[in-house]
Design a protein around this motif. Structure first.
Motif, PDB file in Angstrom:
ATOM      1  N   ASP A  43      -5.434  -8.211   4.288  1.00 26.58           N
ATOM      2  CA  ASP A  43      -6.190  -7.021   4.868  1.00 26.58           C
ATOM      3  C   ASP A  43      -6.899  -6.017   4.096  1.00 26.58           C
ATOM      4  O   ASP A  43      -6.800  -4.674   4.493  1.00 26.58           O
ATOM      5  N   VAL A  44      -7.616  -6.723   3.027  1.00 23.33           N
ATOM      6  CA  VAL A  44      -8.387  -5.895   2.318  1.00 23.33           C
ATOM      7  C   VAL A  44      -9.499  -5.022   2.937  1.00 23.33           C
ATOM      8  O   VAL A  44      -9.337  -3.956   2.737  1.00 23.33           O
ATOM      9  N   PRO A  74      -0.334   0.253 -10.560  1.00 23.88           N
ATOM     10  CA  PRO A  74      -1.067  -0.332  -9.570  1.00 23.88           C
ATOM     11  C   PRO A  74      -0.148  -1.731  -8.999  1.00 23.88           C
ATOM     12  O   PRO A  74       0.093  -2.147  -7.948  1.00 23.88           O
ATOM     13  N   TRP A  75       0.795  -2.356 -10.087  1.00 18.61           N
ATOM     14  CA  TRP A  75       1.577  -3.358  -9.760  1.00 18.61           C
ATOM     15  C   TRP A  75       3.034  -2.835  -9.058  1.00 18.61           C
ATOM     16  O   TRP A  75       3.261  -3.520  -8.133  1.00 18.61           O
ATOM     17  N   ILE A  76       3.536  -1.613  -9.254  1.00 20.95           N
ATOM     18  CA  ILE A  76       4.376  -0.796  -8.422  1.00 20.95           C
ATOM     19  C   ILE A  76       3.768  -0.639  -7.165  1.00 20.95           C
ATOM     20  O   ILE A  76       4.471  -0.932  -6.188  1.00 20.95           O
ATOM     21  N   MET A  77       2.772  -0.188  -6.825  1.00 21.45           N
ATOM     22  CA  MET A  77       2.177   0.093  -5.465  1.00 21.45           C
ATOM     23  C   MET A  77       1.870  -1.100  -4.765  1.00 21.45           C
ATOM     24  O   MET A  77       2.119  -1.144  -3.608  1.00 21.45           O
ATOM     25  N   LEU A  78       1.590  -2.195  -5.641  1.00 22.67           N
ATOM     26  CA  LEU A  78       1.482  -3.552  -4.843  1.00 22.67           C
ATOM     27  C   LEU A  78       2.547  -3.939  -4.062  1.00 22.67           C
ATOM     28  O   LEU A  78       2.769  -4.495  -2.817  1.00 22.67           O
ATOM     29  N   SER A  89      -8.628  -1.578  -4.077  1.00 23.73           N
ATOM     30  CA  SER A  89      -9.286  -0.770  -5.116  1.00 23.73           C
ATOM     31  C   SER A  89     -10.098  -1.579  -5.911  1.00 23.73           C
ATOM     32  O   SER A  89     -10.591  -1.071  -6.973  1.00 23.73           O
ATOM     33  N   GLY A  90      -9.248  -2.965  -6.075  1.00 21.25           N
ATOM     34  CA  GLY A  90      -9.879  -3.968  -7.190  1.00 21.25           C
ATOM     35  C   GLY A  90      -9.271  -3.692  -8.315  1.00 21.25           C
ATOM     36  O   GLY A  90      -9.559  -4.514  -9.382  1.00 21.25           O
ATOM     37  N   LYS A 129      -7.618   3.275   3.171  1.00 20.64           N
ATOM     38  CA  LYS A 129      -6.434   2.777   2.172  1.00 20.64           C
ATOM     39  C   LYS A 129      -7.143   2.246   1.032  1.00 20.64           C
ATOM     40  O   LYS A 129      -6.372   1.169   0.146  1.00 20.64           O
ATOM     41  N   GLY A 130      -8.108   2.865   0.509  1.00 22.47           N
ATOM     42  CA  GLY A 130      -8.698   2.133  -0.749  1.00 22.47           C
ATOM     43  C   GLY A 130      -7.780   2.416  -1.930  1.00 22.47           C
ATOM     44  O   GLY A 130      -7.865   1.795  -3.065  1.00 22.47           O
TER      45      GLY A 130
END
Length: 302
Positions: free
Chosen positions: A68-69, A5-9, A84-85, A77-78
């Motif tokens: 833009d959540v 998730p951190w990479i995707m961020l 996605s939280g 784009k969840g």
């Protein structure tokens, strides 16, 4: 802690072009100034400068997701880590601050010009995403701001590290890339029309529709190469820059996909046209630098 998730961020695929812009932009500048011999002795500086611009871009990518959540959810784009939280807004903001401070410290440690460019890139992320500016919502100002920050400015920024920032060459090349980005940056919005319209984000795709926007994209795309031809004909750019017409090949492929409305989702998150846009943008810097690197060999064997 899950690393993915951190990479995707950071949306790492989008960070390749700014890294290449600085790395190969410096090679181009040193080649034109006939000072390529200092490249390896300054390799660490060039490497950190490249990472700094990528870090500045990462800040903009994070801020975009922070703001833009709900739009990301509406645009299906969840899978993005904030939507996605998996990562909280507060933690994402801390990461953005880390990369912003890193970029600024590196930028000004190199020189005041490069540091100022880094600040401009960071400000572009603020203006694009944050109210009351939020250029993302404003028709054509959204795409034009990205054309400036991702098309016009990266090469002059790279030039400022060892060269004269007032040299017209990087600005002329940057203007060609700016028009090209103004055209193809729109591809990121093709799959987001529904959610953008719902939340008042008036992108060219929302306002014009795919059919009319496709005509505009083709026109702007051809204009970028016409501008390059004009600069070459006027003698404002060296003949080596004619090698950039090689990028007309992937551009023709993109136009073909665009007119067929082939917006298939790529493995790199957005559609294939968007992925090709970033790869071709990186190609401008690589081919420009390569044209100078291989020139001595062409002369030798000619």
């Amino acid at each position: 802690m899950k690393l993915k998730p951190w990479i995707m961020l950071l949306r790492p695929f989008t960070l390749i072009a700014p890294f290449i812009a600085v790395f190969f932009g410096v090679i181009l500048q040193l080649s034109i100034y006939e000072n390529l011999g200092i490249f390896w002795e300054n390799f660490i500086i060039i490497l950190f400068a490249s990472f700094a611009l990528s870090a500045a871009q990462a800040v903009g990518q994070i801020m975009n997701q922070v703001e833009d959540v709900e739009i990301d959810k509406a645009n299906r784009k969840g899978y993005r880590p904030i939507a996605s939280g998996e990562i909280s807004i507060e933690k994402a903001q801390l990461v953005a601050w880390f990369f912003a401070i890193f970029a600024i410290l590196v930028g000004f440690s190199i020189n005041i010009y490069y540091g100022s460019f880094i600040v401009l890139f960071l400000m572009a992320g603020v203006l694009y995403n944050i109210e009351p500016f939020r250029l993302k919502k404003r028709l054509w100002l959204n795409t034009a701001s990205l054309a400036i920050s991702r098309g016009l400015l990266p090469l002059p920024a790279a030039w400022s590290i060892f060269g004269n920032v007032y040299d017209p060459t990087p600005w002329l090349l940057g203007s060609v890339m700016a028009v090209w980005v103004l055209a193809w940056q729109n591809t990121k919005d093709f799959n987001d029309i529904e959610g953008d319209k719902k939340y008042g984000v008036i992108t060219p795709a929302v306002y014009h529709g795919i059919r009319k926007l496709s005509i505009i994209i083709v026109f702007l795309s051809l204009m970028s190469f016409a501008l390059l031809a004009l600069y070459l004909q006027a003698g404002w750019l060296s003949p080596q820059m004619a090698s950039l017409f090689l990028l007309f090949i992937p551009t023709i492929w993109m136009i073909y996909k665009l007119l067929r409305r082939d917006f298939a989702i790529s493995a790199l998150e957005n559609n294939e046209l968007w992925a090709t846009f970033y790869l071709t943008l990186a190609g401008f810097y690589i081919i420009a630098a390569a044209s100078y690197l291989i020139e001595p060999y062409i002369t030798l064997f000619s």
